[in-house]
Design a protein around this motif. Structure first.
Motif, PDB file in Angstrom:
ATOM      1  N   LEU A   9       0.827  -1.206   0.000  1.00 29.95           N
ATOM      2  CA  LEU A   9       0.000   0.000   0.000  1.00 29.95           C
ATOM      3  C   LEU A   9       0.860   1.256   0.000  1.00 29.95           C
ATOM      4  CD1 LEU A   9      -1.644  -2.294   1.848  1.00 29.95           C
ATOM      5  CD2 LEU A   9      -3.234  -0.397   2.057  1.00 29.95           C
ATOM      6  N   GLU A  10       1.959   1.200   0.766  1.00 26.22           N
ATOM      7  CA  GLU A  10       2.801   2.384   0.913  1.00 26.22           C
ATOM      8  C   GLU A  10       4.228   1.969   1.267  1.00 26.22           C
ATOM      9  OE1 GLU A  10       3.149   6.388   3.766  1.00 26.22           O
ATOM     10  OE2 GLU A  10       1.533   4.934   4.066  1.00 26.22           O
ATOM     11  N   SER A  11       5.185   2.338   0.441  1.00 28.20           N
ATOM     12  CA  SER A  11       6.599   2.083   0.710  1.00 28.20           C
ATOM     13  C   SER A  11       7.369   2.183  -0.609  1.00 28.20           C
ATOM     14  CB  SER A  11       6.822   0.700   1.320  1.00 28.20           C
ATOM     15  OG  SER A  11       8.108   0.603   1.881  1.00 28.20           O
ATOM     16  N   GLU A  12       8.688   2.199  -0.512  1.00 27.65           N
ATOM     17  CA  GLU A  12       9.529   2.133  -1.715  1.00 27.65           C
ATOM     18  C   GLU A  12      10.909   1.636  -1.341  1.00 27.65           C
ATOM     19  OE1 GLU A  12      11.621   6.492  -2.132  1.00 27.65           O
ATOM     20  OE2 GLU A  12       9.909   6.048  -3.404  1.00 27.65           O
ATOM     21  N   GLY A  13      11.620   1.136  -2.335  1.00 26.43           N
ATOM     22  CA  GLY A  13      12.965   0.618  -2.118  1.00 26.43           C
ATOM     23  C   GLY A  13      13.339  -0.325  -3.235  1.00 26.43           C
ATOM     24  N   ARG A  14      14.060  -1.393  -2.878  1.00 28.18           N
ATOM     25  CA  ARG A  14      14.475  -2.377  -3.864  1.00 28.18           C
ATOM     26  C   ARG A  14      13.925  -3.750  -3.468  1.00 28.18           C
ATOM     27  NH1 ARG A  14      17.061   1.725  -4.763  1.00 28.18           N
ATOM     28  NH2 ARG A  14      17.516   2.005  -2.553  1.00 28.18           N
ATOM     29  N   ARG A  15      13.436  -4.447  -4.493  1.00 21.72           N
ATOM     30  CA  ARG A  15      12.855  -5.771  -4.302  1.00 21.72           C
ATOM     31  C   ARG A  15      13.696  -6.796  -5.044  1.00 21.72           C
ATOM     32  NH1 ARG A  15       9.923  -7.208  -8.230  1.00 21.72           N
ATOM     33  NH2 ARG A  15       8.859  -5.221  -8.531  1.00 21.72           N
ATOM     34  N   MET A  16      14.067  -7.873  -4.339  1.00 25.49           N
ATOM     35  CA  MET A  16      14.795  -8.965  -4.978  1.00 25.49           C
ATOM     36  C   MET A  16      13.953 -10.229  -4.892  1.00 25.49           C
ATOM     37  SD  MET A  16      18.704 -10.249  -4.425  1.00 25.49           S
ATOM     38  CE  MET A  16      19.359 -11.609  -5.398  1.00 25.49           C
ATOM     39  N   VAL A  17      13.682 -10.830  -6.053  1.00 28.51           N
ATOM     40  CA  VAL A  17      12.941 -12.080  -6.145  1.00 28.51           C
ATOM     41  C   VAL A  17      13.754 -13.016  -7.033  1.00 28.51           C
ATOM     42  CG1 VAL A  17      10.815 -13.210  -6.878  1.00 28.51           C
ATOM     43  CG2 VAL A  17      10.716 -10.911  -5.893  1.00 28.51           C
ATOM     44  N   GLY A  18      14.339 -14.064  -6.445  1.00 23.31           N
ATOM     45  CA  GLY A  18      15.214 -14.926  -7.223  1.00 23.31           C
ATOM     46  C   GLY A  18      16.375 -14.140  -7.782  1.00 23.31           C
ATOM     47  N   ASP A  19      16.513 -14.120  -9.120  1.00 19.95           N
ATOM     48  CA  ASP A  19      17.590 -13.342  -9.739  1.00 19.95           C
ATOM     49  C   ASP A  19      17.085 -12.009 -10.291  1.00 19.95           C
ATOM     50  OD1 ASP A  19      16.105 -14.297 -11.847  1.00 19.95           O
ATOM     51  OD2 ASP A  19      17.799 -15.062 -12.998  1.00 19.95           O
ATOM     52  N   ILE A  24      16.087  -8.132  -9.718  1.00 23.60           N
ATOM     53  CA  ILE A  24      16.314  -7.000  -8.816  1.00 23.60           C
ATOM     54  C   ILE A  24      15.631  -5.785  -9.425  1.00 23.60           C
ATOM     55  CG2 ILE A  24      18.037  -5.627  -7.585  1.00 23.60           C
ATOM     56  CD1 ILE A  24      20.067  -7.822  -8.619  1.00 23.60           C
ATOM     57  N   GLU A  25      14.627  -5.242  -8.741  1.00 28.93           N
ATOM     58  CA  GLU A  25      13.875  -4.102  -9.258  1.00 28.93           C
ATOM     59  C   GLU A  25      13.537  -3.128  -8.141  1.00 28.93           C
ATOM     60  OE1 GLU A  25      11.348  -6.210 -12.907  1.00 28.93           O
ATOM     61  OE2 GLU A  25      10.350  -5.767 -11.022  1.00 28.93           O
ATOM     62  N   ASN A  26      13.258  -1.888  -8.535  1.00 34.78           N
ATOM     63  CA  ASN A  26      12.696  -0.940  -7.586  1.00 34.78           C
ATOM     64  C   ASN A  26      11.244  -1.329  -7.328  1.00 34.78           C
ATOM     65  OD1 ASN A  26      15.009   0.739  -7.497  1.00 34.78           O
ATOM     66  ND2 ASN A  26      14.404   1.670  -9.420  1.00 34.78           N
ATOM     67  N   PHE A  27      10.756  -1.073  -6.139  1.00 35.45           N
ATOM     68  CA  PHE A  27       9.336  -1.255  -5.874  1.00 35.45           C
ATOM     69  C   PHE A  27       8.785   0.025  -5.260  1.00 35.45           C
ATOM     70  CE2 PHE A  27      10.919  -2.263  -1.616  1.00 35.45           C
ATOM     71  CZ  PHE A  27       9.950  -1.722  -0.788  1.00 35.45           C
ATOM     72  N   GLY A  28       7.474   0.184  -5.354  1.00 37.91           N
ATOM     73  CA  GLY A  28       6.827   1.366  -4.804  1.00 37.91           C
ATOM     74  C   GLY A  28       5.430   1.047  -4.326  1.00 37.91           C
ATOM     75  N   SER A  29       4.709   2.080  -3.951  1.00 38.42           N
ATOM     76  CA  SER A  29       3.337   1.907  -3.458  1.00 38.42           C
ATOM     77  C   SER A  29       2.428   1.392  -4.569  1.00 38.42           C
ATOM     78  CB  SER A  29       2.809   3.242  -2.939  1.00 38.42           C
ATOM     79  OG  SER A  29       3.621   3.736  -1.892  1.00 38.42           O
ATOM     80  N   ASP A  30       1.346   0.724  -4.180  1.00 38.34           N
ATOM     81  CA  ASP A  30       0.342   0.189  -5.091  1.00 38.34           C
ATOM     82  C   ASP A  30       0.937  -0.844  -6.047  1.00 38.34           C
ATOM     83  OD1 ASP A  30      -2.326   0.024  -5.978  1.00 38.34           O
ATOM     84  OD2 ASP A  30      -1.895   1.340  -7.672  1.00 38.34           O
ATOM     85  N   GLU A  31       1.715  -1.772  -5.497  1.00 42.18           N
ATOM     86  CA  GLU A  31       2.316  -2.844  -6.293  1.00 42.18           C
ATOM     87  C   GLU A  31       1.838  -4.183  -5.754  1.00 42.18           C
ATOM     88  OE1 GLU A  31       6.671  -3.208  -7.784  1.00 42.18           O
ATOM     89  OE2 GLU A  31       6.586  -4.365  -5.923  1.00 42.18           O
TER      90      GLU A  31
END
Length: 292
Positions: free
Chosen positions: A43-53, A55-62
């Motif tokens: 709902l609310e946040s941001e940073g970096r997301r790692m899933v397996g191999d 690596i992406e930025n993530f943000g709110s409403d994802e």
């Protein structure tokens, strides 16, 4: 960063799902994996997301779906850990579904095969398009707000039905990705990923990373590549390029300035690694953002 094996529904033999709501200054999870599949709406946040191999930025409403035993972590940007008050904030709703327990519920062959196919696909991780995301997040918030267990279960089954029919999604990991992490691994990878995520805009030395894990450089390179399926240099550059894409979308910063702010020591290297990662030059990518 070691992916910790987490037991979500351990001891709850009759439960096919579990709900987790996070409302905190920042996400505090470690890189980990578990048998349960995980549907997470941020709902609310941001940073970096790692899933397996991946690596992406993530943000709110994802909205992200993590398959069984797929290592993952959401790591907040530095400002979340430095904030003196309640802002910025990290809020999410997660539903954990045990694939084997779900399959035990649906015993008809056609139903089982459809669900099996989805769980197999989900082992690569999935990110959903806007239309499906809208439907799923409404149901997830309904699960979180329901006080009666029967209402929650009905909503979870509706979510599962939508997931198994999904056509608008993006797979996150590469086709050949496999989880090479072992439970006996210590916290080496945990330290390294946090170090890179927090310091990618500065000089990151291979020797420093190796020292953090009590290995020599050669042993560290083998260890890191076996588990992430990419070299340490490629990993660092991927994190930097992801941040560069974020900056391009949010500001009119000159590409040369942007390259240095992301940790690249010269423009030539930035252009080279950007094209390797994205298939286009930084200028072409910036034009695509304007057109979009």
């Amino acid at each position: 960063m070691k992916p910790v094996f987490a037991k979500i529904l351990d001891g709850k033999t009759n439960d096919i799902y579990s709900l987790k709501v996070v409302d905190a200054p920042y996400f505090s999870t470690e890189f980990h994996f578990h048998e349960e599949c995980q549907l997470t709406y941020t709902l609310e946040s941001e940073g970096r997301r790692m899933v397996g191999d991946s690596i992406e930025n993530f943000g709110s409403d994802e909205l992200i779906f993590i398959g069984s035993n797929l290592p993952h972590v959401w790591h907040n940007s530095n400002q979340y850990f430095k904030a003196a008050d309640s802002q910025p904030h990290a809020r999410s709703v997660s539903i954990f579904i045990h694939p084997d327990k779900i399959l035990d519920v649906f015993r008809e062959p056609d139903n089982i095969q459809r669900i099996k196919n989805f769980f197999q696909l989900a082992k690569r991780g999935m990110k959903f398009g806007n239309e499906l995301k809208t439907q799923l997040k409404e149901l997830m918030l309904k699960v979180a707000s329901q006080t009666e267990e029967i209402g929650r279960l009905i909503a979870v089954l509706e979510i599962l039905n939508l997931l198994c029919s999904a056509k608008d999604y993006e797979l996150l990991t590469s086709p050949g990705y496999t989880n090479n992490y072992q439970l006996k691994d210590n916290d080496r990878m945990d330290k390294i990923l946090k170090y890179v995520f927090d310091n990618f805009n500065q000089e990151i030395l291979l020797s420093t990373a190796a020292e953090m894990t009590n290995m020599n450089k050669q042993a560290f390179c083998r260890y890191f590549k076996k588990r992430t399926q990419k070299t340490f240099v490629a990993f660092v550059n991927e994190v930097r390029i992801g941040h560069a894409c974020k900056l391009m979308a949010q500001s009119d910063q000159q590409i040369s300035e942007l390259a240095y702010s992301c940790g690249f020591n010269n423009l030539s290297n930035f252009n080279k690694f950007f094209k390797l990662a994205k298939g286009v030059t930084p200028k072409e990518y910036k034009k695509m953002l304007v057109v979009g």
